[in-house]
Design a protein around this motif. Sequence first.
Motif, short mmCIF file in Angstrom:
data_model
loop_
_atom_site.label_atom_id
_atom_site.label_comp_id
_atom_site.label_asym_id
_atom_site.label_seq_id
_atom_site.Cartn_x
_atom_site.Cartn_y
_atom_site.Cartn_z
N TRP A 185 9.40 -3.50 -0.09
CA TRP A 185 9.59 -2.13 -0.49
C TRP A 185 9.63 -2.02 -2.01
O TRP A 185 10.56 -2.51 -2.65
CB TRP A 185 10.89 -1.61 0.14
N GLY A 186 8.60 -1.44 -2.55
CA GLY A 186 8.45 -1.35 -4.00
C GLY A 186 8.86 0.00 -4.53
O GLY A 186 9.89 0.56 -4.12
N ARG A 237 2.33 0.35 -8.03
CA ARG A 237 2.06 -0.94 -7.37
C ARG A 237 2.77 -2.10 -8.05
O ARG A 237 3.15 -3.09 -7.41
CB ARG A 237 0.55 -1.20 -7.32
N THR A 238 2.96 -1.97 -9.37
CA THR A 238 3.54 -3.07 -10.14
C THR A 238 5.08 -3.04 -10.16
O THR A 238 5.70 -3.91 -10.74
CB THR A 238 3.02 -3.02 -11.58
N LEU A 258 6.14 8.21 -0.87
CA LEU A 258 4.92 7.60 -1.44
C LEU A 258 5.18 6.26 -2.13
O LEU A 258 4.40 5.81 -2.97
CB LEU A 258 4.26 8.59 -2.42
N THR A 259 6.28 5.60 -1.74
CA THR A 259 6.52 4.29 -2.35
C THR A 259 5.57 3.24 -1.77
O THR A 259 5.16 3.32 -0.61
CB THR A 259 7.98 3.83 -2.17
N HIS A 279 0.85 -1.20 0.00
CA HIS A 279 0.00 0.00 0.00
C HIS A 279 0.88 1.24 0.00
O HIS A 279 2.09 1.16 0.19
CB HIS A 279 -0.89 0.00 1.25
N GLN A 280 0.26 2.39 -0.19
CA GLN A 280 0.91 3.69 0.01
C GLN A 280 0.27 4.33 1.23
O GLN A 280 -0.90 4.10 1.52
CB GLN A 280 0.66 4.63 -1.17
N ASP A 281 1.04 5.20 1.94
CA ASP A 281 0.48 5.99 3.03
C ASP A 281 0.14 7.35 2.44
O ASP A 281 1.04 8.15 2.17
CB ASP A 281 1.50 6.17 4.16
#
Length: 203
Positions: free
Chosen positions: A146-147, A151-152, A174-175, A121-123
């Motif tokens: 950690w992306g 999302r992809t 915003l990762t 998710h993002q915060d």
Amino acid sequence: RDHVLAPGAMVLGGFARNDAPALLAAIDHIAAAAPFRRMTTPGGRTMSVAMTNCGQAGWISDRSGYRYTPVDPATGRPWPALPVLFSALAAQAAAQAGFAGFQPDACLINRYDPGTRLTLHQDRNERDFDRPIVSVSLGLPALFLWGGPARTDRVRRIPLEHGDVVVWGGPARLTYHGIHTLADGIHPLTGRTRLNLTFRLAR
Ligand code: MD5
Ligand code: FE
């Protein structure tokens, strides 16, 4: 033990280790007034992570969405105050990572039992994405997922241990991120539990 994960994201290895017993005692005190609960997502699922909050604002999720509230909907009372130890630790960690003057108004407390996870998710419920987020890991170790900004994007796995503090700011704020399913284990201070404090400026 400090290292930069990416621009704006810094791991402060063991930064909160010495404060851990006092932090855990404060969490017990907070949870006695504002109990841990598993919240419902807007889609109607029950989250596996149990949560509570302290500070002027607390993060909640229910059928209406995600948001910050001044009052705990489970008790009808304001969230317990941020202990001075919490705000001081968050400010010191942020300063060490290059964010001077961080004064959080919200601390989300996440409790993970073995088998619990937090999906990617993002915060983004905070008013101002220029302020950092400070995260304190206590108890059982976890793999942080950690992306990237989408999302992809490819996801890295970063081990987080008892006492580690991570400061997320700037371009990392915003990762997409999450916590991999918690492996079973026993920690001398928390037993079969991981706790995470997430400090934010919500309002
Ligand atoms: C946790 N909690 O370990 C994490 C630590 C949450 C949550 O993700 O939303 O409660 S906070 C990790 C974090 C926060 C903000 C940005 C980034 C990571 N990031 O850019 O990767 O319970
Ligand atoms: Fe998050």
